[in-house]
Design a protein around this motif. Sequence first.
Motif, PDB file in Angstrom:
ATOM      1  N   ASP A  96       0.831  -1.204   0.000  1.00 19.85           N
ATOM      2  CA  ASP A  96       0.000   0.000   0.000  1.00 19.85           C
ATOM      3  C   ASP A  96       0.869   1.259   0.000  1.00 19.85           C
ATOM      4  OD1 ASP A  96      -2.286  -1.538  -0.002  1.00 19.85           O
ATOM      5  OD2 ASP A  96      -2.644  -1.365   2.161  1.00 19.85           O
ATOM      6  N   LEU A  97       1.954   1.235   0.774  1.00 16.69           N
ATOM      7  CA  LEU A  97       2.874   2.377   0.789  1.00 16.69           C
ATOM      8  C   LEU A  97       3.525   2.573  -0.575  1.00 16.69           C
ATOM      9  CD1 LEU A  97       4.658   1.933   4.247  1.00 16.69           C
ATOM     10  CD2 LEU A  97       3.279   3.899   3.546  1.00 16.69           C
ATOM     11  N   VAL A  98       3.955   1.476  -1.192  1.00 14.71           N
ATOM     12  CA  VAL A  98       4.645   1.564  -2.470  1.00 14.71           C
ATOM     13  C   VAL A  98       3.719   2.092  -3.561  1.00 14.71           C
ATOM     14  CG1 VAL A  98       5.797   0.217  -4.282  1.00 14.71           C
ATOM     15  CG2 VAL A  98       6.306  -0.229  -1.878  1.00 14.71           C
ATOM     16  N   ARG A  99       2.442   1.722  -3.516  1.00 17.77           N
ATOM     17  CA  ARG A  99       1.486   2.209  -4.519  1.00 17.77           C
ATOM     18  C   ARG A  99       1.374   3.735  -4.493  1.00 17.77           C
ATOM     19  NH1 ARG A  99      -1.591  -2.126  -2.440  1.00 17.77           N
ATOM     20  NH2 ARG A  99      -1.487  -3.946  -3.843  1.00 17.77           N
ATOM     21  N   LYS A 100       1.599   4.312  -3.343  1.00 18.67           N
ATOM     22  CA  LYS A 100       1.475   5.760  -3.192  1.00 18.67           C
ATOM     23  C   LYS A 100       2.828   6.472  -3.274  1.00 18.67           C
ATOM     24  CE  LYS A 100      -2.988   5.943  -2.368  1.00 18.67           C
ATOM     25  NZ  LYS A 100      -3.912   6.762  -3.180  1.00 18.67           N
ATOM     26  N   SER A 101       3.870   5.755  -3.653  1.00 19.41           N
ATOM     27  CA  SER A 101       5.221   6.318  -3.603  1.00 19.41           C
ATOM     28  C   SER A 101       5.935   6.174  -4.946  1.00 19.41           C
ATOM     29  CB  SER A 101       6.030   5.627  -2.499  1.00 19.41           C
ATOM     30  OG  SER A 101       5.395   5.777  -1.244  1.00 19.41           O
ATOM     31  N   ASP A 102       7.058   6.856  -5.053  1.00 17.68           N
ATOM     32  CA  ASP A 102       7.863   6.844  -6.272  1.00 17.68           C
ATOM     33  C   ASP A 102       9.141   6.023  -6.124  1.00 17.68           C
ATOM     34  OD1 ASP A 102       6.500   9.150  -7.948  1.00 17.68           O
ATOM     35  OD2 ASP A 102       6.705   9.904  -5.895  1.00 17.68           O
ATOM     36  N   GLU A 121      10.927  -7.125  -6.677  1.00 13.39           N
ATOM     37  CA  GLU A 121       9.804  -7.749  -7.378  1.00 13.39           C
ATOM     38  C   GLU A 121       8.494  -7.521  -6.630  1.00 13.39           C
ATOM     39  OE1 GLU A 121       9.867  -8.822 -10.342  1.00 13.39           O
ATOM     40  OE2 GLU A 121      12.046  -8.607 -10.547  1.00 13.39           O
ATOM     41  N   ASP A 122       8.557  -7.527  -5.296  1.00 12.55           N
ATOM     42  CA  ASP A 122       7.359  -7.253  -4.499  1.00 12.55           C
ATOM     43  C   ASP A 122       6.904  -5.814  -4.707  1.00 12.55           C
ATOM     44  OD1 ASP A 122       7.296  -9.837  -2.801  1.00 12.55           O
ATOM     45  OD2 ASP A 122       9.334  -9.089  -2.519  1.00 12.55           O
ATOM     46  N   ALA A 123       7.859  -4.889  -4.708  1.00  9.40           N
ATOM     47  CA  ALA A 123       7.530  -3.483  -4.904  1.00  9.40           C
ATOM     48  C   ALA A 123       6.989  -3.247  -6.315  1.00  9.40           C
ATOM     49  CB  ALA A 123       8.767  -2.623  -4.646  1.00  9.40           C
ATOM     50  N   ASN A 127       3.631  -1.499  -7.721  1.00  7.50           N
ATOM     51  CA  ASN A 127       3.774  -0.249  -8.474  1.00  7.50           C
ATOM     52  C   ASN A 127       4.823  -0.464  -9.562  1.00  7.50           C
ATOM     53  OD1 ASN A 127       4.225   2.298  -9.457  1.00  7.50           O
ATOM     54  ND2 ASN A 127       4.631   3.257  -7.482  1.00  7.50           N
ATOM     55  N   PRO A 128       4.405  -0.791 -10.785  1.00  6.02           N
ATOM     56  CA  PRO A 128       5.360  -1.110 -11.852  1.00  6.02           C
ATOM     57  C   PRO A 128       6.336   0.016 -12.178  1.00  6.02           C
ATOM     58  CG  PRO A 128       3.152  -1.822 -12.455  1.00  6.02           C
ATOM     59  CD  PRO A 128       3.005  -1.000 -11.208  1.00  6.02           C
ATOM     60  N   SER A 129       5.984   1.260 -11.854  1.00  2.00           N
ATOM     61  CA  SER A 129       6.874   2.382 -12.169  1.00  2.00           C
ATOM     62  C   SER A 129       7.783   2.759 -11.004  1.00  2.00           C
ATOM     63  CB  SER A 129       6.050   3.600 -12.596  1.00  2.00           C
ATOM     64  OG  SER A 129       5.270   4.080 -11.515  1.00  2.00           O
ATOM     65  N   VAL A 130       7.796   1.950  -9.957  1.00  2.00           N
ATOM     66  CA  VAL A 130       8.588   2.299  -8.784  1.00  2.00           C
ATOM     67  C   VAL A 130      10.087   2.219  -9.101  1.00  2.00           C
ATOM     68  CG1 VAL A 130       8.813  -0.029  -7.775  1.00  2.00           C
ATOM     69  CG2 VAL A 130       8.747   1.986  -6.284  1.00  2.00           C
ATOM     70  N   ILE A 131      10.839   3.098  -8.484  1.00  2.00           N
ATOM     71  CA  ILE A 131      12.303   3.056  -8.530  1.00  2.00           C
ATOM     72  C   ILE A 131      12.759   2.507  -7.190  1.00  2.00           C
ATOM     73  CG2 ILE A 131      14.410   4.444  -8.618  1.00  2.00           C
ATOM     74  CD1 ILE A 131      12.698   6.353 -10.471  1.00  2.00           C
ATOM     75  N   TYR A 132      13.440   1.390  -7.225  1.00  2.00           N
ATOM     76  CA  TYR A 132      13.797   0.651  -6.014  1.00  2.00           C
ATOM     77  C   TYR A 132      15.315   0.618  -5.923  1.00  2.00           C
ATOM     78  CZ  TYR A 132      13.577  -3.188  -2.552  1.00  2.00           C
ATOM     79  OH  TYR A 132      13.692  -3.982  -1.428  1.00  2.00           O
ATOM     80  N   CYS A 133      15.869   1.191  -4.867  1.00  2.00           N
ATOM     81  CA  CYS A 133      17.323   1.280  -4.718  1.00  2.00           C
ATOM     82  C   CYS A 133      17.788   0.394  -3.567  1.00  2.00           C
ATOM     83  CB  CYS A 133      17.755   2.718  -4.463  1.00  2.00           C
ATOM     84  SG  CYS A 133      19.544   2.917  -4.283  1.00  2.00           S
TER      85      CYS A 133
END
Length: 412
Positions: A96-102, A121-123, A127-133
Amino acid sequence: MQRPLEGLRVVDLTRALAGPYATLLLAGLGAEVIKVEDPKGGDLARENSPYVGRDGLSVGRKYQDDLSVSHLTRSRGKRGVTLNLKHPEARKVFADLVRKSDIVVENFTSGTAERLGVGYEDARAANPSVIYCSLSGFGATIKGQEGSRAMDVLIQALSGAMYTSGAEDEPPVRIGLPIADVLTPIFAVVGILAAVHHRVRTGQGQHVDVSMLGALTSLVAVENWAAMQAVGMLTRTGATLQRLCPFGLFECADGYIALVAVQDPLAHSLYRAMGQPEMVADPRFATRNARVANATVLEERILAWTRRHPMKEVIARLEAEDVPVAEVRHPQEALADSRVVDRSETVVARHPSYEEGPELRTTGVPIVFSAARTGFDPVFPTSIGEHNTDVFPRLLGYTDAEIERLKQAGVI
């Protein structure tokens, strides 16, 4: 003026130093950072000595509201929520947090985020457009390193950095600054911002993978150590760098100076400042190559002069001849230099409940924009989960009853 990253939201899963420094920079550039901590204990940095509170500074925590200086400086401008990542229901809250985040940033040991169900992969599923570092010791692509712990001192050792300082016959030298812990997050932020630009062009999110060993070793590689060794140059340079002689630190009667007089005009100006203009005509010291060949002798001549005089006098003489020089200062003096204070490159952090406490000068954002500003939101997670009742209803739409249920179940 607005800050450059306003409008971006970051889910911050980081702890200790490397990860929190990355998200601190993002917060200072304007991103909304939501710091996720374990309900029991919170960030490891909360237990770092020294502490600040109603009685000022202390080695140990005297009162419940005493704050670790590490936590105080690294969590500025962040909203703090709790989430027990080991609880099965935590995955839904994270999604839910990731859906609302970048952006998501984590610095677990490699493989841990995936085991907890909060990996890339979970993030991306949320949210397919998420940037995960990910910041880890050795990177996510090196197999067999999953779970390997990487502390700053270990990375300094493995990177070769410890054998770049000190003299040839001395033991390896640990760099006093936690260089791997503060360098890696800078590369992480560079990667995140590059990924943001890539997303603007393509609409694609992606995984940004930064390793501590890679970050520090890439800087060690700025010098070509094999080439220097092949031609007989010293690879450990100590106080001076003889292949650029005169260049380095020189002792005065009451302190040390840093001096650079590599080019012929600067070297000749140095000799005049020393009161020894005849050295200009000495074939050992007249040209750059000759100075390198006779570096030990030249450095001894310079030290014989600097050691006889106070630091301020030496600096004054060198500045009068336009020779680049600086006093070697202790960190406390350096942080209070008006040139960095006026540009907010160092700033004051205070306990949120005790404004009259000691002045704790700490890192700012060392970037000045012509059409934007930097700075931190006036929020801080003093207590663990301080902003649960703000973030969960405002961003995720959770009701008071749902928040209470998650709390009683041990999810938050």
